[in-house]
Design a protein around this motif. Structure first.
Motif, PDB file in Angstrom:
ATOM      1  N   ARG A   9      11.761  38.789 -28.433  1.00  0.00           N
ATOM      2  CA  ARG A   9      12.516  40.048 -28.368  1.00  0.00           C
ATOM      3  C   ARG A   9      12.636  40.660 -29.757  1.00  0.00           C
ATOM      4  N   LEU A  10      12.909  39.836 -30.751  1.00  0.00           N
ATOM      5  CA  LEU A  10      13.020  40.309 -32.139  1.00  0.00           C
ATOM      6  C   LEU A  10      11.670  40.792 -32.649  1.00  0.00           C
ATOM      7  N   ILE A  11      10.619  40.025 -32.405  1.00  0.00           N
ATOM      8  CA  ILE A  11       9.268  40.428 -32.817  1.00  0.00           C
ATOM      9  C   ILE A  11       8.912  41.778 -32.190  1.00  0.00           C
ATOM     10  N   ASP A  12       9.157  41.909 -30.893  1.00  0.00           N
ATOM     11  CA  ASP A  12       8.825  43.154 -30.195  1.00  0.00           C
ATOM     12  C   ASP A  12       9.605  44.335 -30.773  1.00  0.00           C
ATOM     13  N   ALA A  13      10.887  44.145 -31.055  1.00  0.00           N
ATOM     14  CA  ALA A  13      11.719  45.229 -31.579  1.00  0.00           C
ATOM     15  C   ALA A  13      11.255  45.646 -32.971  1.00  0.00           C
ATOM     16  N   LEU A  14      11.002  44.669 -33.843  1.00  0.00           N
ATOM     17  CA  LEU A  14      10.571  45.002 -35.207  1.00  0.00           C
ATOM     18  C   LEU A  14       9.182  45.628 -35.204  1.00  0.00           C
ATOM     19  N   THR A  15       8.284  45.098 -34.375  1.00  0.00           N
ATOM     20  CA  THR A  15       6.937  45.672 -34.280  1.00  0.00           C
ATOM     21  C   THR A  15       7.019  47.116 -33.791  1.00  0.00           C
ATOM     22  N   SER A  16       7.858  47.372 -32.813  1.00  0.00           N
ATOM     23  CA  SER A  16       8.028  48.723 -32.282  1.00  0.00           C
ATOM     24  C   SER A  16       8.550  49.664 -33.359  1.00  0.00           C
ATOM     25  N   ARG A  17       9.513  49.216 -34.148  1.00  0.00           N
ATOM     26  CA  ARG A  17      10.063  50.049 -35.227  1.00  0.00           C
ATOM     27  C   ARG A  17       8.995  50.368 -36.273  1.00  0.00           C
ATOM     28  N   ILE A  18       8.146  49.402 -36.559  1.00  0.00           N
ATOM     29  CA  ILE A  18       7.075  49.606 -37.546  1.00  0.00           C
ATOM     30  C   ILE A  18       6.044  50.579 -36.984  1.00  0.00           C
ATOM     31  N   VAL A  45      15.604  31.767 -35.946  1.00  0.00           N
ATOM     32  CA  VAL A  45      14.847  32.709 -35.110  1.00  0.00           C
ATOM     33  C   VAL A  45      14.367  33.880 -35.965  1.00  0.00           C
ATOM     34  N   VAL A  46      15.234  34.404 -36.830  1.00  0.00           N
ATOM     35  CA  VAL A  46      14.844  35.512 -37.714  1.00  0.00           C
ATOM     36  C   VAL A  46      13.700  35.078 -38.619  1.00  0.00           C
ATOM     37  N   ARG A  47      13.834  33.909 -39.247  1.00  0.00           N
ATOM     38  CA  ARG A  47      12.770  33.419 -40.147  1.00  0.00           C
ATOM     39  C   ARG A  47      11.447  33.276 -39.404  1.00  0.00           C
ATOM     40  N   SER A  48      11.510  32.717 -38.220  1.00  0.00           N
ATOM     41  CA  SER A  48      10.305  32.502 -37.436  1.00  0.00           C
ATOM     42  C   SER A  48       9.654  33.836 -37.053  1.00  0.00           C
ATOM     43  N   ALA A  49      10.454  34.803 -36.650  1.00  0.00           N
ATOM     44  CA  ALA A  49       9.921  36.120 -36.274  1.00  0.00           C
ATOM     45  C   ALA A  49       9.314  36.826 -37.487  1.00  0.00           C
ATOM     46  N   VAL A  50       9.988  36.768 -38.616  1.00  0.00           N
ATOM     47  CA  VAL A  50       9.469  37.406 -39.839  1.00  0.00           C
ATOM     48  C   VAL A  50       8.191  36.709 -40.295  1.00  0.00           C
ATOM     49  N   ASP A  51       8.149  35.393 -40.188  1.00  0.00           N
ATOM     50  CA  ASP A  51       6.919  34.669 -40.527  1.00  0.00           C
ATOM     51  C   ASP A  51       5.765  35.114 -39.634  1.00  0.00           C
ATOM     52  N   TRP A  52       6.044  35.348 -38.364  1.00  0.00           N
ATOM     53  CA  TRP A  52       5.022  35.818 -37.425  1.00  0.00           C
ATOM     54  C   TRP A  52       4.504  37.184 -37.861  1.00  0.00           C
ATOM     55  N   LEU A  53       5.427  38.087 -38.231  1.00  0.00           N
ATOM     56  CA  LEU A  53       5.031  39.426 -38.689  1.00  0.00           C
ATOM     57  C   LEU A  53       4.231  39.354 -39.993  1.00  0.00           C
ATOM     58  N   ARG A  56       0.624  38.300 -39.430  1.00  0.00           N
ATOM     59  CA  ARG A  56      -0.196  39.356 -38.838  1.00  0.00           C
ATOM     60  C   ARG A  56      -0.350  40.560 -39.757  1.00  0.00           C
ATOM     61  N   GLY A  57       0.188  40.442 -40.977  1.00  0.00           N
ATOM     62  CA  GLY A  57      -0.005  41.487 -41.976  1.00  0.00           C
ATOM     63  C   GLY A  57       0.848  42.728 -41.785  1.00  0.00           C
ATOM     64  N   LEU A  58       1.888  42.647 -40.986  1.00  0.00           N
ATOM     65  CA  LEU A  58       2.749  43.810 -40.769  1.00  0.00           C
ATOM     66  C   LEU A  58       3.795  43.967 -41.868  1.00  0.00           C
ATOM     67  N   VAL A  59       4.231  42.848 -42.425  1.00  0.00           N
ATOM     68  CA  VAL A  59       5.243  42.876 -43.487  1.00  0.00           C
ATOM     69  C   VAL A  59       4.852  41.890 -44.572  1.00  0.00           C
ATOM     70  N   GLU A  60       5.505  42.054 -45.732  1.00  0.00           N
ATOM     71  CA  GLU A  60       5.302  41.099 -46.816  1.00  0.00           C
ATOM     72  C   GLU A  60       6.629  40.866 -47.516  1.00  0.00           C
ATOM     73  N   GLY A  61       6.809  39.643 -47.976  1.00  0.00           N
ATOM     74  CA  GLY A  61       8.026  39.298 -48.673  1.00  0.00           C
ATOM     75  C   GLY A  61       7.884  39.522 -50.166  1.00  0.00           C
TER      76      GLY A  61
END
Length: 75
Positions: A9-18, A45-53, A56-61
């Motif tokens: 759900r978090l991955i989907d929401a953040l991906t949609s916002r991007i 859960v947040v860490r895992s979702a951000v790691d997934w993003l 996939r090259g959508l975000v960077e730390g």
């Protein structure tokens, strides 16, 4: 609710916002604490979702600065 469902759900929401431009390239994502509160999920859960993003090259730390939306490849 299972952890996988919350993570997805978090991955989907953040991906949609991007993808919609709500979080355009260069934009900083909300902090882990903010995402935990907004989505009622744990830091794990947040860490895992951000790691997934990130994978996939959508975000960077940026150490000490946060997580930012990347420019799409080829741009």
């Amino acid at each position: 609710m299972p952890a996988y469902t919350k993570k997805q759900r978090l991955i989907d929401a953040l991906t949609s916002r991007i993808e919609s431009g709500d979080n355009p390239p260069g934009a900083k994502l909300p902090s882990g604490t903010e995402l935990c509160a907004e989505f009622d999920v744990s830091r794990q859960v947040v860490r895992s979702a951000v790691d997934w993003l990130k994978a996939r090259g959508l975000v960077e730390g940026a150490p000490g600065a946060g997580v930012f939306v990347r420019e799409p490849d080829g741009q």
